[in-house]
Design a protein around this motif. Structure first.
Motif, short mmCIF file in Angstrom:
data_model
loop_
_atom_site.label_atom_id
_atom_site.label_comp_id
_atom_site.label_asym_id
_atom_site.label_seq_id
_atom_site.Cartn_x
_atom_site.Cartn_y
_atom_site.Cartn_z
N ASN A 94 26.36 24.59 91.27
CA ASN A 94 26.40 25.45 90.10
C ASN A 94 27.40 24.96 89.06
N LEU A 95 28.47 24.34 89.50
CA LEU A 95 29.54 23.96 88.59
C LEU A 95 30.08 22.61 88.99
N THR A 96 30.20 21.72 88.05
CA THR A 96 30.77 20.40 88.28
C THR A 96 31.85 20.17 87.26
N LEU A 97 32.99 19.67 87.69
CA LEU A 97 34.08 19.33 86.78
C LEU A 97 34.22 17.82 86.76
N LEU A 98 34.04 17.23 85.60
CA LEU A 98 34.18 15.80 85.41
C LEU A 98 35.51 15.57 84.71
N SER A 99 36.41 14.86 85.35
CA SER A 99 37.75 14.68 84.81
C SER A 99 38.05 13.19 84.71
N GLY A 100 38.85 12.82 83.72
CA GLY A 100 39.23 11.43 83.56
C GLY A 100 40.14 11.25 82.38
N PRO A 101 40.67 10.04 82.23
CA PRO A 101 41.59 9.77 81.12
C PRO A 101 40.89 9.82 79.76
N ILE A 102 41.68 9.92 78.73
CA ILE A 102 41.16 9.93 77.36
C ILE A 102 40.34 8.67 77.11
N SER A 103 39.24 8.81 76.40
CA SER A 103 38.35 7.70 76.01
C SER A 103 37.75 6.96 77.20
N SER A 104 37.47 7.68 78.28
CA SER A 104 36.87 7.02 79.44
C SER A 104 35.35 7.21 79.51
N GLY A 105 34.76 7.93 78.54
CA GLY A 105 33.31 8.07 78.49
C GLY A 105 32.78 9.39 79.03
N LYS A 106 33.64 10.37 79.23
CA LYS A 106 33.20 11.65 79.79
C LYS A 106 32.16 12.32 78.89
N THR A 107 32.39 12.34 77.58
CA THR A 107 31.45 12.99 76.66
C THR A 107 30.10 12.29 76.71
N SER A 108 30.09 10.97 76.75
CA SER A 108 28.83 10.23 76.82
C SER A 108 28.09 10.52 78.13
N LEU A 109 28.83 10.59 79.24
CA LEU A 109 28.19 10.92 80.53
C LEU A 109 27.59 12.33 80.49
N LEU A 110 28.35 13.27 79.95
CA LEU A 110 27.86 14.65 79.88
C LEU A 110 26.65 14.76 78.96
N PHE A 111 26.68 14.03 77.85
CA PHE A 111 25.53 14.08 76.95
C PHE A 111 24.31 13.44 77.60
N GLN A 112 24.52 12.38 78.38
CA GLN A 112 23.41 11.76 79.11
C GLN A 112 22.84 12.74 80.13
N PHE A 113 23.72 13.50 80.80
CA PHE A 113 23.26 14.52 81.72
C PHE A 113 22.39 15.54 80.98
N ALA A 114 22.88 16.02 79.82
CA ALA A 114 22.12 16.99 79.02
C ALA A 114 20.76 16.41 78.64
N LEU A 115 20.74 15.16 78.24
CA LEU A 115 19.50 14.49 77.88
C LEU A 115 18.55 14.41 79.08
N ASN A 116 19.08 14.08 80.26
CA ASN A 116 18.26 14.00 81.47
C ASN A 116 17.65 15.34 81.82
N VAL A 117 18.43 16.42 81.72
CA VAL A 117 17.92 17.76 82.03
C VAL A 117 16.85 18.16 81.03
N ALA A 118 17.09 17.90 79.75
CA ALA A 118 16.12 18.25 78.71
C ALA A 118 14.84 17.43 78.86
N THR A 119 14.96 16.20 79.32
CA THR A 119 13.81 15.32 79.50
C THR A 119 12.98 15.69 80.72
N ALA A 120 13.60 16.30 81.71
CA ALA A 120 12.93 16.60 82.98
C ALA A 120 11.72 17.52 82.81
N SER A 121 11.75 18.39 81.81
CA SER A 121 10.63 19.30 81.57
C SER A 121 10.62 19.68 80.09
#
Length: 186
Positions: free
Chosen positions: A22-49
């Motif tokens: 239900n809940l995932t926390l993605l943590s990491g240093p500044i400028s490590s790509g967290k926003t890009s990973l999360l946006f890719q996740f959002a894109l994958n979910v939206a693409t699934a259906s």
């Protein structure tokens, strides 16, 4: 876990792990790509259906000044981006207000993503005076609990109204936070 962020082909070995938290926390240093990973996740979910939509909660100025990178081969003009709804929030009160009214959605999102979760909790309160790290951590935990409860209640509502048996795919929440060591990672 990486299959949430990177599209994978179904294995020919059958079954596989279809568990969804239900809940995932993605943590990491500044400028490590967290926003890009999360946006890719959002894109994958939206693409699934074609019926899936995702709410991506973020700071407007930050996302506009430093947009996420798209995976190679992603068409930036694709209609799937219309199913990712950007919700601009400035502070922890905005997050709490969004999730307090989550049950009012006419159509629940397939996923809710919160970018830079920890940054919504500043080191000062509304009166401008400094708050200690314990108070900040408690505010973060309370807000995470509200997010979790809102999504859990939405799942229960979906099950009770529309499905005679348990739902396999229901709203999920994901957020990222920069951990600079000044507060514990949740």
């Amino acid at each position: 876990m990486t299959e949430r962020f990177f599209p994978t082909k179904p294995s020919s070995g059958g079954g596989g792990n279809h568990r969804r938290d239900n809940l995932t926390l993605l943590s990491g240093p500044i400028s490590s790509g967290k926003t890009s990973l999360l946006f890719q996740f959002a894109l994958n979910v939206a693409t699934a259906s074609e019926t899936n939509h995702v709410v991506f909660i973020c700071h407007r100025k930050r996302i506009e000044s430093n947009p996420p990178f798209l995976s190679q081969g992603t068409d930036p003009s694709s209609d799937v981006f219309n199913r990712i709804h950007m919700k601009y929030v400035d502070d922890d009160e905005g997050l709490r207000n969004y999730f307090a009214a989550f049950h009012l959605h006419l159509d629940f999102p397939a996923a809710v993503v919160i970018d830079d979760f920890g940054d919504y909790f500043t080191q000062s309160n509304s009166k401008g005076s400094s708050i200690n790290s314990r108070a900040r951590d408690m505010a973060m935990v309370r807000t995470l609990a509200l997010c979790h409860n809102a999504i859990t209640d939405a799942k229960k509502l979906l099950v009770s109204l529309f499905y005679p048996r348990p739902v396999l795919e229901t709203p999920r929440g994901h957020c990222s936070s920069t951990n600079d060591g000044s507060h514990p990672s949740l």
